[in-house]
Design an enzyme around this catalytic site. Structure first.
Site, PDB file in Angstrom:
ATOM      1  CB  SER A 125      -0.889   0.016   1.248  1.00  0.00           C
ATOM      2  OG  SER A 125      -1.554   1.266   1.393  1.00  0.00           O
ATOM      3  CE1 TYR A 140      -4.116  -1.995   5.401  1.00  0.00           C
ATOM      4  CE2 TYR A 140      -3.367   0.220   4.840  1.00  0.00           C
ATOM      5  CZ  TYR A 140      -3.826  -1.028   4.450  1.00  0.00           C
ATOM      6  OH  TYR A 140      -3.989  -1.300   3.110  1.00  0.00           O
ATOM      7  CE  LYS A 144      -1.555  -3.816   3.456  1.00  0.00           C
ATOM      8  NZ  LYS A 144      -1.635  -5.113   2.757  1.00  0.00           N
TER       9      LYS A 144
END
Length: 234
Positions: A125, A140, A144
Site C-alpha cells: 500500500s 496498518y 504495509k
C-alpha cells in the site's frame, strides 16, 4: 486478479480465505467463466501448520504453485495511537504481515524443492511509505511498510531459486476495506488528494498482477510498483 491470470493462461487456481460461503461461491463463478480448475481452501493465514497443510493439498491436487498473490488483509482506521488496543494491533500485524510471510514461505518451499521457480506478489500500500490523512491507522501503516521490506528481503534470498518477489502498492481503492461507514466522509478528501481525482477500481490492478506473474517481468524482482492515481507525487 485470478480472473485476469486465467485469461492470460493460468492452468488452475487455488483460492485461500477464511470465509467458506464466499470462497465456494467465488470458486464456482471463476470455474464457470474461465473453464479451468478452481478450488477453494478455507484457512486462516495466521496458522502456520494449516497453511503448510493446505499448500501441500494444493500441490497434490493442482500441481506445485508457481504464482502466489498475497492479498489477505484487514485495516483498523480512525483509532488514535494512544487508544489502540494491543490485541487489535497484534491481530492486524499477524494477518497483514505474518500471514503473508507464512503463505509465501509454504509456497516457496514447494518451488524450491520442485526447482520450478515462481512469482510471489504482495499487495502492499502507499500507506507503507507515507502516513495517510486524515485517518489514524498506525498499525496498518506499519504492517504495509513491513510487507514492502519483507518482499525485498525474500526477493534477495530466493532469487537464487528463480523465485521473483515483488509488491504492488495501491493508493486509495474502492474495495471492501474502504466501504466502512466511518470512512465514507473521508472518501471525497482522498479523491481530492489524488491527481486523477478519484479512487481506483480493484480491476485496475489486474494488469500489474499479470505483468508480475508472467515472463514479461522475467528480470524484475524486489520491485515496489505504485498504482495510486498519482497520489504519491504530491
Amino acid at each position: 486478479m485470478s480472473q485476469a491470470l486465467a485469461e492470460a493462461g493460468a492452468k488452475a487456481i487455488a483460492l485461500l480465505d477464511v470465509k467458506q460461503e464466499l470462497g465456494d461461491q467465488t470458486a464456482a463463478e471463476l470455474h464457470e467463466t474461465t473453464g479451468i480448475p478452481v478450488q477453494f481452501y478455507k484457512v486462516d493465514v495466521r496458522d502456520a501448520k494449516a497453511i503448510s497443510d493446505v499448500v501441500a493439498d494444493i500441490s497434490e491436487a493442482l500441481g506445485s504453485p508457481d504464482i502466489v498473490i498475497n492479498s489477505a488483509g484487514v485495516v483498523d482506521s480512525n483509532i488514535k495511537a494512544e487508544n489502540y488496543d494491543d490485541t487489535m494491533f497484534r491481530n492486524l500485524i499477524d494477518i497483514n504481515l505474518t500471514g503473508s510471510f507464512l503463505v509465501s514461505q509454504a509456497c516457496a518451499r514447494h518451488m524450491i524443492s520442485q526447482k520450478t521457480g515462481g512469482s510471489i506478489i504482495f499487495l502492499a500500500s502507499i500507506a507503507g511509505s507515507r502516513v495517510l490523512h486524515p485517518q489514524q491507522q498506525c498499525a496498518y501503516n506499519a504492517s504495509k511498510a513491513a510487507v514492502t521490506h519483507l518482499a525485498k528481503s525474500l526477493a534477495a534470498e530466493w532469487a537464487q531459486h528463480s523465485i521473483r518477489v515483488n509488491t504492488i502498492a495501491p493508493g486509495y481503492m474502492d474495495t471492501a476495506l474502504n466501504r466502512e461507514a466511518l470512512l465514507e466522509g473521508q472518501k471525497s478528501h482522498w479523491a481530492a488528494m489524488t491527481p486523477m481525482g478519484r479512487l481506483g477500481q480493484p480491476d485496475e490492478l489486474n494488469g500489474l498482477a499479470v505483468f508480475l506473474a508472467s515472463d514479461a517481468s522475467k528480470f524484475v524482482t524486489g520491485a515496489h510498483i505504485l498504482a495510486d492515481g498519482g497520489y504519491a507525487v504530491y
